[in-house]
Design an enzyme around this catalytic site. Structure first.
Site, PDB file in Angstrom:
ATOM      1  N   ARG A 143      -0.696  -9.499  13.307  1.00 12.31           N
ATOM      2  CA  ARG A 143      -1.198  -8.422  12.442  1.00 12.31           C
ATOM      3  C   ARG A 143      -2.065  -8.994  11.321  1.00 12.31           C
ATOM      4  O   ARG A 143      -3.103  -8.428  10.985  1.00 12.31           O
ATOM      5  CB  ARG A 143      -0.026  -7.625  11.862  1.00 12.31           C
ATOM      6  CG  ARG A 143       0.568  -6.676  12.906  1.00 12.31           C
ATOM      7  CD  ARG A 143       2.000  -6.332  12.596  1.00 12.31           C
ATOM      8  NE  ARG A 143       2.140  -5.612  11.352  1.00 12.31           N
ATOM      9  CZ  ARG A 143       3.276  -5.558  10.649  1.00 12.31           C
ATOM     10  NH1 ARG A 143       4.348  -6.212  11.058  1.00 12.31           N
ATOM     11  NH2 ARG A 143       3.320  -4.861   9.542  1.00 12.31           N
ATOM     12  N   ARG A 191      11.925  -1.821  11.489  1.00 12.79           N
ATOM     13  CA  ARG A 191      10.610  -1.724  12.140  1.00 12.79           C
ATOM     14  C   ARG A 191      10.398  -2.917  13.059  1.00 12.79           C
ATOM     15  O   ARG A 191      10.426  -4.056  12.613  1.00 12.79           O
ATOM     16  CB  ARG A 191       9.513  -1.685  11.067  1.00 12.79           C
ATOM     17  CG  ARG A 191       8.792  -0.359  11.000  1.00 12.79           C
ATOM     18  CD  ARG A 191       7.772  -0.369   9.905  1.00 12.79           C
ATOM     19  NE  ARG A 191       6.537  -1.028  10.314  1.00 12.79           N
ATOM     20  CZ  ARG A 191       5.410  -0.951   9.620  1.00 12.79           C
ATOM     21  NH1 ARG A 191       5.367  -0.257   8.515  1.00 12.79           N
ATOM     22  NH2 ARG A 191       4.336  -1.572  10.046  1.00 12.79           N
ATOM     23  N   ARG A 251      11.406  -6.382   4.987  1.00 11.53           N
ATOM     24  CA  ARG A 251      11.296  -4.965   5.369  1.00 11.53           C
ATOM     25  C   ARG A 251      11.840  -4.765   6.776  1.00 11.53           C
ATOM     26  O   ARG A 251      12.481  -3.762   7.072  1.00 11.53           O
ATOM     27  CB  ARG A 251       9.832  -4.513   5.272  1.00 11.53           C
ATOM     28  CG  ARG A 251       9.650  -3.012   5.476  1.00 11.53           C
ATOM     29  CD  ARG A 251       8.246  -2.570   5.154  1.00 11.53           C
ATOM     30  NE  ARG A 251       7.294  -2.973   6.172  1.00 11.53           N
ATOM     31  CZ  ARG A 251       5.967  -2.766   6.084  1.00 11.53           C
ATOM     32  NH1 ARG A 251       5.468  -2.155   5.040  1.00 11.53           N
ATOM     33  NH2 ARG A 251       5.168  -3.159   7.033  1.00 11.53           N
ATOM     34  N   ARG A 294      -9.668   0.532   9.206  1.00 13.83           N
ATOM     35  CA  ARG A 294      -9.288  -0.838   9.540  1.00 13.83           C
ATOM     36  C   ARG A 294     -10.365  -1.557  10.332  1.00 13.83           C
ATOM     37  O   ARG A 294     -10.234  -2.743  10.596  1.00 13.83           O
ATOM     38  CB  ARG A 294      -8.013  -0.806  10.377  1.00 13.83           C
ATOM     39  CG  ARG A 294      -6.727  -1.118   9.613  1.00 13.83           C
ATOM     40  CD  ARG A 294      -5.570  -0.991  10.596  1.00 13.83           C
ATOM     41  NE  ARG A 294      -4.417  -1.753  10.263  1.00 13.83           N
ATOM     42  CZ  ARG A 294      -3.334  -1.279   9.655  1.00 13.83           C
ATOM     43  NH1 ARG A 294      -3.289  -0.035   9.233  1.00 13.83           N
ATOM     44  NH2 ARG A 294      -2.287  -2.044   9.461  1.00 13.83           N
ATOM     45  N   LYS A 313       0.828  -1.214   0.000  1.00  9.33           N
ATOM     46  CA  LYS A 313       0.000   0.000   0.000  1.00  9.33           C
ATOM     47  C   LYS A 313       0.862   1.263   0.000  1.00  9.33           C
ATOM     48  O   LYS A 313       0.570   2.210  -0.719  1.00  9.33           O
ATOM     49  CB  LYS A 313      -0.945   0.009   1.211  1.00  9.33           C
ATOM     50  CG  LYS A 313      -1.876  -1.206   1.270  1.00  9.33           C
ATOM     51  CD  LYS A 313      -2.861  -1.115   2.424  1.00  9.33           C
ATOM     52  CE  LYS A 313      -2.216  -1.192   3.789  1.00  9.33           C
ATOM     53  NZ  LYS A 313      -1.750  -2.545   4.176  1.00  9.33           N
TER      54      LYS A 313
HETATM   55  P1  ADP Z   1       0.993  -2.515   7.957  1.00  7.12           P
HETATM   56  O1  ADP Z   1      -0.274  -2.302   7.211  1.00  7.12           O
HETATM   57  O2  ADP Z   1       2.143  -2.929   7.084  1.00  7.12           O
HETATM   58  O3  ADP Z   1       0.810  -3.413   9.153  1.00  7.12           O
HETATM   59  P2  ADP Z   1       0.866   0.176   9.034  1.00  7.12           P
HETATM   60  O4  ADP Z   1       2.000   1.105   9.013  1.00  7.12           O
HETATM   61  O5  ADP Z   1      -0.340   0.504   8.238  1.00  7.12           O
HETATM   62  O6  ADP Z   1       1.515  -1.187   8.569  1.00  7.12           O
HETATM   63  O7  ADP Z   1       0.374  -0.081  10.544  1.00  7.12           O
HETATM   64  C1  ADP Z   1       1.268  -0.414  11.572  1.00  7.12           C
HETATM   65  C2  ADP Z   1       0.519  -0.503  12.919  1.00  7.12           C
HETATM   66  O8  ADP Z   1      -0.061   0.769  13.238  1.00  7.12           O
HETATM   67  C3  ADP Z   1      -0.665  -1.473  12.949  1.00  7.12           C
HETATM   68  O9  ADP Z   1      -0.268  -2.800  13.208  1.00  7.12           O
HETATM   69  C4  ADP Z   1      -1.513  -0.862  14.081  1.00  7.12           C
HETATM   70  O10 ADP Z   1      -0.997  -1.168  15.349  1.00  7.12           O
HETATM   71  C5  ADP Z   1      -1.337   0.631  13.870  1.00  7.12           C
HETATM   72  N1  ADP Z   1      -2.385   1.212  12.999  1.00  7.12           N
HETATM   73  C6  ADP Z   1      -2.182   1.789  11.787  1.00  7.12           C
HETATM   74  N2  ADP Z   1      -3.345   2.200  11.255  1.00  7.12           N
HETATM   75  C7  ADP Z   1      -4.319   1.871  12.140  1.00  7.12           C
HETATM   76  C8  ADP Z   1      -5.733   1.995  12.164  1.00  7.12           C
HETATM   77  N3  ADP Z   1      -6.397   2.566  11.153  1.00  7.12           N
HETATM   78  N4  ADP Z   1      -6.416   1.519  13.240  1.00  7.12           N
HETATM   79  C9  ADP Z   1      -5.772   0.949  14.252  1.00  7.12           C
HETATM   80  N5  ADP Z   1      -4.445   0.779  14.302  1.00  7.12           N
HETATM   81  C10 ADP Z   1      -3.708   1.238  13.265  1.00  7.12           C
END
Ligand code: ADP
Length: 190
Positions: free
Chosen positions: A146, A134, A128, A89, A14
């Site tokens: 996740r 990370r 990654r 989400r 994404k």
């Molecule tokens: P990825 O989609 O690769 O897991 P992101 O950078 O989108 O990575 O998200 C990393 C973390 O940030 C998630 O595992 C969660 O803990 C938090 N997070 C991000 N966006 C949201 C959201 N919309 N609602 C709840 N938690 C979120």
């Protein structure tokens, strides 16, 4: 306005595709993951609260992320459109997003959902983790959590947008440019 929800499991690509789409269509990229990592790096109260949740691979509370998106929308009143990456989400987030956009006289144009199988996701995320450091990408158990959170709480949002006739599923395996071409093809028809 062109408002795209770029959707898919962790590691689907994404962020990479968002960077290409914002250039091509002159959009603003709103990534809740990036915003949260920015808060952690800046040592804010919000960042402090989010850090341990993210390190476990759990979802940050709806109220927190909805508040963040709301203020970003307010901060960009003249935008041509937005790419929502990593948001919504949960069902509560999707409903909140609809009403925030509605208040501004606009709506989601399309959800583009990237399809990638679990084995490929785990491979990409571990890679990654090595490159970016990370914490949530380094441990297979956290990655599994996740993906689990995604399957339980997030994937059902495809139905939410499908019921509004706004879902397009796009194959997320191939070269970055191949996948970009597939996304562009959908957007150019809107
Ligand atoms: P990825 O989609 O690769 O897991 P992101 O950078 O989108 O990575 O998200 C990393 C973390 O940030 C998630 O595992 C969660 O803990 C938090 N997070 C991000 N966006 C949201 C959201 N919309 N609602 C709840 N938690 C979120």
């Amino acid at each position: 306005m062109l408002n795209i929800v770029l959707f898919g499991p962790p590691g689907a690509g994404k962020g990479t595709q968002s960077n290409l789409l914002i250039e091509k269509y002159n959009l603003i990229h709103l990534s809740t993951g990036d915003i949260l990592r920015g808060e952690i790096a800046a040592g804010t109260q919000l960042g402090l609260e989010a850090k341990s949740i993210m390190e476990r691979g759990d979802l940050v509370p709806d109220k927190v992320v909805i508040g963040m998106i709301s203020s970003k929308l307010d901060a960009n009143p003249n935008a041509n459109g937005f790419i929502f990456d990593g948001f919504p989400r949960t069902a509560a987030q999707a409903q909140a997003l609809d009403s925030l956009l509605n208040e501004k006289g606009t709506s989601i144009s399309r959800m583009l959902s990237l399809k990638v199988d679990d084995q490929e996701l785990i491979k990409r995320l571990l890679n990654r983790g090595k490159e970016s450091g990370r914490a949530d990408d380094k441990d297979e158990n956290i990655i599994a959590n996740r993906i689990n959170e995604y399957n339980n709480k997030t994937a059902p949002l495809k139905d939410y947008y499908s019921l509004q006739d706004k879902l397009s599923e796009v194959e997320g395996i191939g070269s970055v440019q191949d996948i970009a071409n597939r996304l562009n093809e959908v957007i150019d028809k809107l």
